[in-house]
Structure formats: structure tokens, C-alpha cells
Scaffold this motif. Structure first.
Motif, mmCIF file in Angstrom:
data_model
loop_
_atom_site.group_PDB
_atom_site.id
_atom_site.type_symbol
_atom_site.label_atom_id
_atom_site.label_comp_id
_atom_site.label_asym_id
_atom_site.label_seq_id
_atom_site.Cartn_x
_atom_site.Cartn_y
_atom_site.Cartn_z
ATOM 1 N N THR A 124 16.179 3.304 -4.094
ATOM 2 C CA THR A 124 15.550 3.906 -2.902
ATOM 3 C C THR A 124 14.031 3.742 -2.935
ATOM 4 O O THR A 124 13.392 3.903 -3.982
ATOM 5 C CB THR A 124 15.894 5.413 -2.836
ATOM 6 O OG1 THR A 124 17.313 5.544 -2.861
ATOM 7 C CG2 THR A 124 15.369 6.044 -1.565
ATOM 8 N N CYS A 125 13.466 3.411 -1.757
ATOM 9 C CA CYS A 125 12.003 3.289 -1.622
ATOM 10 C C CYS A 125 11.442 4.684 -1.364
ATOM 11 O O CYS A 125 11.863 5.360 -0.428
ATOM 12 C CB CYS A 125 11.683 2.351 -0.458
ATOM 13 S SG CYS A 125 9.988 2.488 0.150
ATOM 14 N N SER A 126 10.471 5.131 -2.183
ATOM 15 C CA SER A 126 9.937 6.489 -2.030
ATOM 16 C C SER A 126 9.024 6.614 -0.812
ATOM 17 O O SER A 126 8.712 7.718 -0.384
ATOM 18 C CB SER A 126 9.175 6.907 -3.289
ATOM 19 O OG SER A 126 7.934 6.237 -3.353
ATOM 20 N N ALA A 127 8.606 5.465 -0.237
ATOM 21 C CA ALA A 127 7.735 5.547 0.939
ATOM 22 C C ALA A 127 8.528 5.877 2.193
ATOM 23 O O ALA A 127 8.098 6.677 3.017
ATOM 24 C CB ALA A 127 6.972 4.233 1.121
ATOM 25 N N CYS A 128 9.704 5.275 2.363
ATOM 26 C CA CYS A 128 10.496 5.517 3.584
ATOM 27 C C CYS A 128 11.822 6.218 3.300
ATOM 28 O O CYS A 128 12.542 6.578 4.218
ATOM 29 C CB CYS A 128 10.748 4.205 4.324
ATOM 30 S SG CYS A 128 11.773 3.036 3.390
ATOM 31 N N HIS A 129 12.122 6.437 2.025
ATOM 32 C CA HIS A 129 13.352 7.128 1.611
ATOM 33 C C HIS A 129 14.628 6.386 1.992
ATOM 34 O O HIS A 129 15.687 6.986 2.092
ATOM 35 C CB HIS A 129 13.376 8.576 2.154
ATOM 36 C CG HIS A 129 12.134 9.354 1.812
ATOM 37 N ND1 HIS A 129 11.864 9.790 0.537
ATOM 38 C CD2 HIS A 129 11.078 9.736 2.574
ATOM 39 C CE1 HIS A 129 10.700 10.425 0.529
ATOM 40 N NE2 HIS A 129 10.199 10.386 1.757
ATOM 41 N N GLU A 180 7.739 -6.202 -1.275
ATOM 42 C CA GLU A 180 7.673 -5.193 -0.211
ATOM 43 C C GLU A 180 9.037 -4.582 0.040
ATOM 44 O O GLU A 180 10.062 -5.263 -0.085
ATOM 45 C CB GLU A 180 7.209 -5.853 1.094
ATOM 46 C CG GLU A 180 5.739 -6.166 1.115
ATOM 47 C CD GLU A 180 5.322 -6.775 2.450
ATOM 48 O OE1 GLU A 180 6.230 -7.058 3.280
ATOM 49 O OE2 GLU A 180 4.114 -6.962 2.646
ATOM 50 N N CYS A 181 9.026 -3.338 0.473
ATOM 51 C CA CYS A 181 10.260 -2.699 0.907
ATOM 52 C C CYS A 181 10.702 -3.412 2.189
ATOM 53 O O CYS A 181 9.889 -3.581 3.104
ATOM 54 C CB CYS A 181 9.998 -1.218 1.178
ATOM 55 S SG CYS A 181 11.323 -0.425 2.099
ATOM 56 N N PRO A 182 11.954 -3.845 2.288
ATOM 57 C CA PRO A 182 12.410 -4.547 3.492
ATOM 58 C C PRO A 182 12.434 -3.647 4.729
ATOM 59 O O PRO A 182 12.467 -4.129 5.847
ATOM 60 C CB PRO A 182 13.817 -5.031 3.128
ATOM 61 C CG PRO A 182 14.252 -4.198 1.988
ATOM 62 C CD PRO A 182 13.020 -3.740 1.271
ATOM 63 N N HIS A 183 12.389 -2.337 4.539
ATOM 64 C CA HIS A 183 12.417 -1.413 5.681
ATOM 65 C C HIS A 183 11.027 -1.078 6.188
ATOM 66 O O HIS A 183 10.733 -1.234 7.354
ATOM 67 C CB HIS A 183 13.125 -0.098 5.275
ATOM 68 C CG HIS A 183 14.522 -0.289 4.827
ATOM 69 N ND1 HIS A 183 15.525 -0.782 5.638
ATOM 70 C CD2 HIS A 183 15.111 -0.091 3.598
ATOM 71 C CE1 HIS A 183 16.643 -0.843 4.957
ATOM 72 N NE2 HIS A 183 16.423 -0.441 3.706
ATOM 73 N N CYS A 184 10.155 -0.602 5.282
ATOM 74 C CA CYS A 184 8.842 -0.085 5.734
ATOM 75 C C CYS A 184 7.686 -0.986 5.330
ATOM 76 O O CYS A 184 6.555 -0.757 5.765
ATOM 77 C CB CYS A 184 8.617 1.323 5.199
ATOM 78 S SG CYS A 184 8.343 1.407 3.419
ATOM 79 N N GLY A 185 7.942 -1.986 4.522
ATOM 80 C CA GLY A 185 6.893 -2.925 4.148
ATOM 81 C C GLY A 185 5.966 -2.413 3.044
ATOM 82 O O GLY A 185 4.985 -3.070 2.692
HETATM 83 ZN ZN LIG Z 1 10.285 1.631 2.277
#
Ligand SMILES: [Zn+2]
Length: 249
Positions: free
Chosen positions: A213-218, A239-244
């Protein structure tokens, strides 16, 4: 600190430094937000609105009082003139050797008229004083409320100044930490961070990969991406594929 706060597993990792830097920037934002939204500031604005309204009410009230007092003074001046006229009259009346009977009669008639006029005006003065009494009480009560509110406003000013000073001290402490962190970091990486942050509108630009899990966008990073990122060199940017967000792993 929130559960999202970065706790460095590898304090020396290049990307880990960015997460620490972001933590400090979030703290700076929080300090600024707290200072900008102090409850005392709102309370002070409420008092200012109240004081403005009371100021207008006071001006109107003082205008009415001044008008009635002017009328009262005018009547009092007239009473003084009548009294002096009556005194002259009496004097002449008693200087009988200078007064003919007809003149005495005229003087007596005039004295009576003056006396009636004086009573009439004195009644008007009493009437004005009755009108003034409640207005003066109202003015005193309003002045007391104004003075109490002004003193409360001063207390709030002092409390706001203290909160601002405390925030400034805290802010400076964070800035010192931030400078030290930037000085110890790779300038190129810092510049990547600053550029991203400049357009991020306060959103996180660094996230920690916790499990998948990405802690920036959860959000959960898809397994194919996670697999790829896990096999990258530790210092390679991903980069996170969701929030970058740049992922710290
Ligand atoms: Zn993210």
C-alpha cells in the motif's frame, strides 16, 4: 504525529530523506494553519463587529442627548434673562418715589407675565430632564459594555500574540531541522522534490510503500507494479501508479 508519519527504517537512504523532508513540510503547514485559524482570532472579529455596531448606536444616542441638552441650555438662559428682568422690575417698583401709580400698575402686570412665562419654561426644562434621564442611563450602560468588550479584545490580542510567538519559535525549530536535512541530502533529489511539491497543492509527493500500500494515497499498488518496483535498485525513483508519489521502500 499521524500513523502516516514516516519513521525511517533506513535513515540514510536517499528516498527516505525525502520522506523526512515531507514530514517537516507537513509540520510547517500545520503550524501555519493553526496560527491562521486560532479560535481567538474569530472571537476578536466577533467583538470588532459588536464594537462597530455599538459605536454607531453610541453616536446616535449622543446626538439625541446633545440636542436635548442644547434645548435645555436655551431654556435655562431664558429663565436667567427673565429672572434678571424680574429683579430689575422689583427694584423699580420699590423705588416708589420714582414710580407713578400707573407705572407701578404696568410694572406689576409685567412682573406677573414674566412669572407665568418663567413657570412655563421651567416646566419645559423639567420635561427635557425627564427625557434625558433614560437616555443618559442608556449611554452609561452602553459605555460600560463597550469598555468591557474593549478589554476582552485586548486580552484576545495578547493571547494571539503569544500563540504567534510560540508558533514562530516552533516554525524556526522545524526550519533548522529542514536546513540540516537538505544540506545532508543529494541536491538533485531535493530539486526533484521541490519541483513536485511546488505543483502538488499541499498533496503528498512522497509515499512510503507499506506492504503493497502507498502511504500517500492509501491505495494498493497492483502486484505487477509492486513486483517491478521491488526489483529496482533501492535508490531508483519509482512512482505510485495511482497518485504519482515517489515511493520510499
Ligand atoms: Zn499513491
Amino acid at each position: 504525529m499521524t500513523s502516516d508519519a514516516f519513521e525511517p527504517a533506513h535513515p540514510t537512504s536517499r528516498l527516505g530523506t525525502l520522506a523526512l523532508l515531507q514530514d517537516l513540510d507537513v509540520r510547517l503547514q500545520q503550524i501555519d494553519h493553526r496560527v491562521a485559524h486560532l479560535g481567538d482570532r474569530e472571537a476578536r472579529a466577533g467583538i470588532d463587529t459588536q464594537l462597530t455596531a455599538w459605536g454607531s448606536a453610541m453616536r446616535a444616542l449622543e446626538g439625541r442627548i446633545a440636542d436635548l441638552e442644547r434645548q435645555q441650555r436655551r431654556h435655562e438662559d431664558e429663565v436667567a434673562r427673565i429672572e434678571s428682568k424680574r429683579a430689575q422690575n422689583t427694584e423699580r417698583l420699590y423705588e416708589s418715589h420714582l414710580t407713578s401709580p400707573r407705572e407701578a400698575e404696568a410694572l406689576t402686570a409685567e412682573a406677573d407675565a414674566l412669572g407665568r412665562r418663567q413657570i412655563e419654561i421651567e416646566d419645559r426644562i423639567l420635561d427635557l430632564m425627564e427625557q434625558l434621564e433614560p437616555l443618559n442611563s442608556e449611554r452609561d450602560a452602553l459605555a460600560a459594555r463597550q469598555s468591557e468588550a474593549t478589554s476582552r479584545r485586548q486580552d484576545l490580542d495578547a493571547a494571539i500574540a503569544i500563540a504567534e510567538r510560540e508558533a514562530e519559535t516552533e516554525r524556526n525549530g522545524v526550519l533548522v531541522e529542514r536546513e540540516a536535512l537538505v544540506a545532508s541530502a543529494d541536491p538533485e533529489l531535493i530539486s526533484v522534490y521541490e519541483q513536485r511539491r511546488a505543483v502538488a497543492r499541499g498533496e503528498p509527493v512522497v509515499g512510503r510503500l507499506i506492504g503493497t500500500t502507498c502511504s500517500a494515497c492509501h491505495l494498493e499498488v497492483p502486484s505487477v507494479d509492486h513486483e517491478r518496483i521491488a526489483h529496482l535498485e533501492p535508490d531508483k525513483l519509482a512512482e505510485c501508479p495511482h497518485c504519482g508519489a515517489l515511493l520510499v521502500r
